[in-house]
Write a protein that holds these residues in place. Structure first.
Motif, PDB file in Angstrom:
ATOM      1  N   LEU A  81      81.424  74.641  31.884  1.00 42.08           N
ATOM      2  CA  LEU A  81      80.396  75.510  32.451  1.00 42.08           C
ATOM      3  C   LEU A  81      79.201  74.702  32.961  1.00 42.08           C
ATOM      4  O   LEU A  81      78.583  75.058  33.956  1.00 42.08           O
ATOM      5  CB  LEU A  81      79.939  76.548  31.428  1.00 42.08           C
ATOM      6  N   PHE A  82      78.866  73.606  32.269  1.00 39.12           N
ATOM      7  CA  PHE A  82      77.781  72.731  32.735  1.00 39.12           C
ATOM      8  C   PHE A  82      78.038  72.282  34.168  1.00 39.12           C
ATOM      9  O   PHE A  82      77.124  72.098  34.950  1.00 39.12           O
ATOM     10  CB  PHE A  82      77.678  71.461  31.888  1.00 39.12           C
ATOM     11  N   GLN A  83      79.302  72.049  34.486  1.00 44.57           N
ATOM     12  CA  GLN A  83      79.667  71.461  35.771  1.00 44.57           C
ATOM     13  C   GLN A  83      79.905  72.491  36.871  1.00 44.57           C
ATOM     14  O   GLN A  83      80.202  72.127  38.005  1.00 44.57           O
ATOM     15  CB  GLN A  83      80.908  70.596  35.580  1.00 44.57           C
ATOM     16  N   ALA A  84      79.764  73.772  36.554  1.00 44.40           N
ATOM     17  CA  ALA A  84      79.982  74.820  37.553  1.00 44.40           C
ATOM     18  C   ALA A  84      78.918  74.719  38.648  1.00 44.40           C
ATOM     19  O   ALA A  84      77.765  74.389  38.372  1.00 44.40           O
ATOM     20  CB  ALA A  84      79.935  76.195  36.893  1.00 44.40           C
ATOM     21  N   PRO A  85      79.305  74.989  39.899  1.00 41.80           N
ATOM     22  CA  PRO A  85      78.322  74.943  40.991  1.00 41.80           C
ATOM     23  C   PRO A  85      77.139  75.876  40.708  1.00 41.80           C
ATOM     24  O   PRO A  85      77.326  77.026  40.326  1.00 41.80           O
ATOM     25  CB  PRO A  85      79.106  75.425  42.210  1.00 41.80           C
ATOM     26  N   GLY A  86      75.935  75.355  40.847  1.00 40.86           N
ATOM     27  CA  GLY A  86      74.732  76.146  40.639  1.00 40.86           C
ATOM     28  C   GLY A  86      74.368  76.407  39.187  1.00 40.86           C
ATOM     29  O   GLY A  86      73.472  77.196  38.905  1.00 40.86           O
ATOM     30  N   ALA A  87      75.042  75.758  38.245  1.00 42.85           N
ATOM     31  CA  ALA A  87      74.769  75.988  36.829  1.00 42.85           C
ATOM     32  C   ALA A  87      73.345  75.567  36.471  1.00 42.85           C
ATOM     33  O   ALA A  87      72.837  74.563  36.960  1.00 42.85           O
ATOM     34  CB  ALA A  87      75.765  75.222  35.963  1.00 42.85           C
ATOM     35  N   VAL A  88      72.725  76.356  35.619  1.00 45.22           N
ATOM     36  CA  VAL A  88      71.396  76.063  35.089  1.00 45.22           C
ATOM     37  C   VAL A  88      71.524  76.054  33.568  1.00 45.22           C
ATOM     38  O   VAL A  88      72.085  76.974  32.981  1.00 45.22           O
ATOM     39  CB  VAL A  88      70.364  77.117  35.531  1.00 45.22           C
ATOM     40  N   VAL A  89      70.991  75.005  32.935  1.00 47.58           N
ATOM     41  CA  VAL A  89      71.110  74.839  31.495  1.00 47.58           C
ATOM     42  C   VAL A  89      69.726  74.893  30.867  1.00 47.58           C
ATOM     43  O   VAL A  89      68.808  74.202  31.316  1.00 47.58           O
ATOM     44  CB  VAL A  89      71.788  73.492  31.151  1.00 47.58           C
ATOM     45  N   ASP A  90      69.567  75.710  29.831  1.00 50.71           N
ATOM     46  CA  ASP A  90      68.341  75.769  29.040  1.00 50.71           C
ATOM     47  C   ASP A  90      68.664  75.231  27.659  1.00 50.71           C
ATOM     48  O   ASP A  90      69.653  75.663  27.044  1.00 50.71           O
ATOM     49  CB  ASP A  90      67.840  77.209  28.900  1.00 50.71           C
ATOM     50  N   ASP A 113      69.762  74.984  20.684  1.00 54.54           N
ATOM     51  CA  ASP A 113      70.439  76.125  21.277  1.00 54.54           C
ATOM     52  C   ASP A 113      70.571  75.828  22.759  1.00 54.54           C
ATOM     53  O   ASP A 113      69.589  75.468  23.409  1.00 54.54           O
ATOM     54  CB  ASP A 113      69.635  77.402  21.046  1.00 54.54           C
ATOM     55  N   ILE A 114      71.770  75.949  23.273  1.00 51.25           N
ATOM     56  CA  ILE A 114      72.026  75.698  24.691  1.00 51.25           C
ATOM     57  C   ILE A 114      72.454  76.999  25.345  1.00 51.25           C
ATOM     58  O   ILE A 114      73.368  77.671  24.896  1.00 51.25           O
ATOM     59  CB  ILE A 114      73.120  74.629  24.887  1.00 51.25           C
TER      60      ILE A 114
END
Length: 121
Positions: A81-90, A113-114
């Motif tokens: 999921l990190f590598q999905a196009p447009g992914a944003v990680v908090d 928590d990610i």
């Protein structure tokens, strides 16, 4: 061993804990180029047996190492999921100072928590 890095920045002035903000202020430039690595547990030595990661900041760089992330049951799914196009990680982390020196600070990460926002369709 798989290695995955998230590049981000932290502005110490935005940290709510004033003591932590003040401790990190001398390293503001290094925190503008912070690398977060998700790892297998054996790749980087923990600062304490209870730590789930570590944050190392010195005059040259700043790094976060999250121990055992890839070995977790959903670790590889989250990595995709990190590598999905447009992914944003908090990422939200709790930290405890373990080594405080004039030129470096090393924190044990007590918890994190990610959250990932990504299109999976």
């Amino acid at each position: 061993m798989p290695l995955f890095r998230i590049d981000t920045a932290i502005d110490p002035a935005t940290i709510e804990d004033r003591a932590l903000s003040a401790a990190l202020a001398p390293f503001a430039a290094q925190l503008q180029d912070l690398s977060i690595y998700v790892l297998h547990a054996e790749e980087v030595k923990p600062l304490a047996p209870w730590a789930v990661g570590r944050l190392d900041v010195d005059e040259k760089s700043a790094h976060v190492f999250l121990h055992g992330y890839l070995a977790a049951p959903n670790g590889m799914l989250m990595l995709n999921l990190f590598q999905a196009p447009g992914a944003v990680v908090d990422i939200v982390m709790g930290v405890a100072p373990m080594v405080v020196e004039p030129r470096s600070i090393h924190f044990a990460i007590t918890d994190y928590d990610i959250g990932i926002r990504a299109s999976i369709g």
